[in-house]
Motif scaffolding. Structure first.
Motif, PDB file in Angstrom:
ATOM      1  N   ASN A  90     -15.216  51.732   8.779  1.00 39.49           N
ATOM      2  CA  ASN A  90     -14.659  52.388   7.599  1.00 39.49           C
ATOM      3  C   ASN A  90     -13.259  52.950   7.758  1.00 39.49           C
ATOM      4  OD1 ASN A  90     -17.152  51.983   6.280  1.00 39.49           O
ATOM      5  ND2 ASN A  90     -17.971  53.745   7.367  1.00 39.49           N
ATOM      6  N   ALA A  91     -12.842  53.265   8.981  1.00 40.53           N
ATOM      7  CA  ALA A  91     -11.557  53.949   9.151  1.00 40.53           C
ATOM      8  C   ALA A  91     -11.041  53.817  10.576  1.00 40.53           C
ATOM      9  CB  ALA A  91     -11.713  55.426   8.803  1.00 40.53           C
ATOM     10  N   ILE A  92      -9.759  54.155  10.716  1.00 42.13           N
ATOM     11  CA  ILE A  92      -9.139  54.270  12.028  1.00 42.13           C
ATOM     12  C   ILE A  92      -8.674  55.714  12.166  1.00 42.13           C
ATOM     13  CG2 ILE A  92      -7.179  53.601  13.476  1.00 42.13           C
ATOM     14  CD1 ILE A  92      -7.299  50.835  12.196  1.00 42.13           C
ATOM     15  N   THR A  93      -9.042  56.350  13.278  1.00 43.74           N
ATOM     16  CA  THR A  93      -8.601  57.710  13.568  1.00 43.74           C
ATOM     17  C   THR A  93      -7.394  57.630  14.477  1.00 43.74           C
ATOM     18  OG1 THR A  93     -10.856  58.549  13.392  1.00 43.74           O
ATOM     19  CG2 THR A  93      -9.265  59.941  14.546  1.00 43.74           C
ATOM     20  N   LEU A  94      -6.329  58.333  14.072  1.00 44.99           N
ATOM     21  CA  LEU A  94      -5.096  58.362  14.850  1.00 44.99           C
ATOM     22  C   LEU A  94      -4.829  59.794  15.289  1.00 44.99           C
ATOM     23  CD1 LEU A  94      -3.855  56.221  12.096  1.00 44.99           C
ATOM     24  CD2 LEU A  94      -3.316  55.465  14.400  1.00 44.99           C
ATOM     25  N   LYS A  95      -4.403  59.961  16.532  1.00 41.77           N
ATOM     26  CA  LYS A  95      -4.165  61.295  17.070  1.00 41.77           C
ATOM     27  C   LYS A  95      -2.789  61.378  17.704  1.00 41.77           C
ATOM     28  CE  LYS A  95      -8.961  62.509  18.035  1.00 41.77           C
ATOM     29  NZ  LYS A  95      -9.171  63.799  17.453  1.00 41.77           N
ATOM     30  N   LYS A  96      -2.258  62.609  17.674  1.00 45.37           N
ATOM     31  CA  LYS A  96      -0.995  62.917  18.335  1.00 45.37           C
ATOM     32  C   LYS A  96      -1.109  64.354  18.818  1.00 45.37           C
ATOM     33  CE  LYS A  96       3.979  63.043  17.467  1.00 45.37           C
ATOM     34  NZ  LYS A  96       5.024  62.835  16.430  1.00 45.37           N
ATOM     35  N   LEU A  97      -0.690  64.601  20.042  1.00 44.33           N
ATOM     36  CA  LEU A  97      -0.788  65.923  20.629  1.00 44.33           C
ATOM     37  C   LEU A  97      -0.142  66.974  19.729  1.00 44.33           C
ATOM     38  CD1 LEU A  97      -1.770  67.423  23.163  1.00 44.33           C
ATOM     39  CD2 LEU A  97       0.517  67.077  24.130  1.00 44.33           C
ATOM     40  N   ASN A  98      -0.847  68.056  19.473  1.00 43.10           N
ATOM     41  CA  ASN A  98      -0.381  69.187  18.667  1.00 43.10           C
ATOM     42  C   ASN A  98      -0.120  68.848  17.198  1.00 43.10           C
ATOM     43  OD1 ASN A  98      -0.456  70.910  20.923  1.00 43.10           O
ATOM     44  ND2 ASN A  98       1.568  70.197  21.547  1.00 43.10           N
ATOM     45  N   GLU A  99      -0.682  67.768  16.710  1.00 41.43           N
ATOM     46  CA  GLU A  99      -0.549  67.386  15.298  1.00 41.43           C
ATOM     47  C   GLU A  99      -1.937  67.202  14.705  1.00 41.43           C
ATOM     48  OE1 GLU A  99       2.248  67.102  13.534  1.00 41.43           O
ATOM     49  OE2 GLU A  99       3.631  67.364  15.211  1.00 41.43           O
ATOM     50  N   ILE A 100      -2.011  67.312  13.390  1.00 42.86           N
ATOM     51  CA  ILE A 100      -3.284  67.096  12.705  1.00 42.86           C
ATOM     52  C   ILE A 100      -3.650  65.610  12.792  1.00 42.86           C
ATOM     53  CG2 ILE A 100      -2.184  66.815  10.442  1.00 42.86           C
ATOM     54  CD1 ILE A 100      -4.651  68.347   9.288  1.00 42.86           C
ATOM     55  N   ASP A 101      -4.935  65.318  12.971  1.00 40.98           N
ATOM     56  CA  ASP A 101      -5.395  63.922  13.044  1.00 40.98           C
ATOM     57  C   ASP A 101      -5.201  63.226  11.707  1.00 40.98           C
ATOM     58  OD1 ASP A 101      -6.233  64.619  15.576  1.00 40.98           O
ATOM     59  OD2 ASP A 101      -8.371  64.517  15.121  1.00 40.98           O
ATOM     60  N   ILE A 102      -5.060  61.922  11.763  1.00 42.20           N
ATOM     61  CA  ILE A 102      -4.954  61.091  10.558  1.00 42.20           C
ATOM     62  C   ILE A 102      -6.136  60.137  10.544  1.00 42.20           C
ATOM     63  CG2 ILE A 102      -3.636  59.267   9.406  1.00 42.20           C
ATOM     64  CD1 ILE A 102      -1.090  60.574  10.518  1.00 42.20           C
ATOM     65  N   GLN A 103      -6.809  60.050   9.403  1.00 46.28           N
ATOM     66  CA  GLN A 103      -7.869  59.060   9.183  1.00 46.28           C
ATOM     67  C   GLN A 103      -7.313  58.041   8.189  1.00 46.28           C
ATOM     68  OE1 GLN A 103     -11.489  58.852   9.709  1.00 46.28           O
ATOM     69  NE2 GLN A 103     -11.200  60.214  11.436  1.00 46.28           N
ATOM     70  N   LEU A 104      -7.097  56.823   8.634  1.00 43.89           N
ATOM     71  CA  LEU A 104      -6.622  55.762   7.762  1.00 43.89           C
ATOM     72  C   LEU A 104      -7.857  54.993   7.284  1.00 43.89           C
ATOM     73  CD1 LEU A 104      -4.141  54.456   6.544  1.00 43.89           C
ATOM     74  CD2 LEU A 104      -3.865  53.135   8.645  1.00 43.89           C
ATOM     75  N   ILE A 105      -8.209  55.197   6.013  1.00 44.20           N
ATOM     76  CA  ILE A 105      -9.434  54.625   5.455  1.00 44.20           C
ATOM     77  C   ILE A 105      -9.199  53.139   5.155  1.00 44.20           C
ATOM     78  CG2 ILE A 105     -11.185  54.838   3.652  1.00 44.20           C
ATOM     79  CD1 ILE A 105     -10.794  57.384   5.484  1.00 44.20           C
ATOM     80  N   LYS A 106     -10.098  52.299   5.637  1.00 41.63           N
ATOM     81  CA  LYS A 106      -9.946  50.856   5.431  1.00 41.63           C
ATOM     82  C   LYS A 106     -10.176  50.500   3.961  1.00 41.63           C
ATOM     83  CE  LYS A 106     -11.058  49.539  10.124  1.00 41.63           C
ATOM     84  NZ  LYS A 106     -11.955  48.803  11.012  1.00 41.63           N
ATOM     85  N   PRO A 107      -9.338  49.611   3.430  1.00 35.51           N
ATOM     86  CA  PRO A 107      -9.468  49.262   2.008  1.00 35.51           C
ATOM     87  C   PRO A 107     -10.693  48.409   1.721  1.00 35.51           C
ATOM     88  CG  PRO A 107      -7.666  48.029   3.028  1.00 35.51           C
ATOM     89  CD  PRO A 107      -8.212  48.953   4.069  1.00 35.51           C
TER      90      PRO A 107
END
Length: 144
Positions: A90-107
């Motif tokens: 359903n999604a890809i979780t992206l992370k970066k140190l000291n930043e809020i996570d991003i969930q890229l929802i699959k179309p």
């Protein structure tokens, strides 16, 4: 019914992400959009959920959502410095140190479930009204 509310304060902290969303026809929807609409009263949010969108005058079945999705994913990784942490159906979780996570929802655009399409299509699938909100980058508004 659609209620449009201006941003609460500045969204400068996610300006680069908003620009990427604008370039790739994507919106931010869910808890983070609610947080931006309400400010500190909006509660805490753990991630930013991003969905692929299109305008109401375009048939969603012919929109190249997958191409835009992959370009947006590439931009989040190469321009913003995020790393792919987890991928599900359903999604890809992206992370970066000291930043809020991003969930890229699959179309996915089906008869009963839509995770892409118009803002209204996407928000219609939210089962909790408390997070039924979206930031539309090119309109500088939050749709609730």
């Amino acid at each position: 019914m659609k209620y449009i509310k201006p941003f609460h304060g500045s969204l400068g902290h996610i300006n680069k992400l908003l620009n990427l969303c604008f370039r790739h026809n994507a919106i931010i929807a869910g808890g983070y959009a609610k947080f931006c609409a309400l400010g500190p009263d909006g509660g805490k949010t753990n991630d930013i959920d991003i969905y692929m969108s299109c305008s109401a005058d375009i048939d969603p079945s012919i929109v190249p959502f997958e191409k835009n999705y992959l370009s947006l994913l590439d931009g989040i990784i190469n321009e913003l410095g995020y790393k792919k942490e987890l991928e599900t159906d359903n999604a890809i979780t992206l992370k970066k140190l000291n930043e809020i996570d991003i969930q890229l929802i699959k179309p996915y655009y089906g008869k009963w479930l839509k995770t892409c399409g118009t803002v209204e299509d996407i928000l219609q699938n939210f089962d909790f009204t408390i997070v039924k909100a979206a930031i539309v980058p090119d309109q500088q508004d939050i749709i609730v």
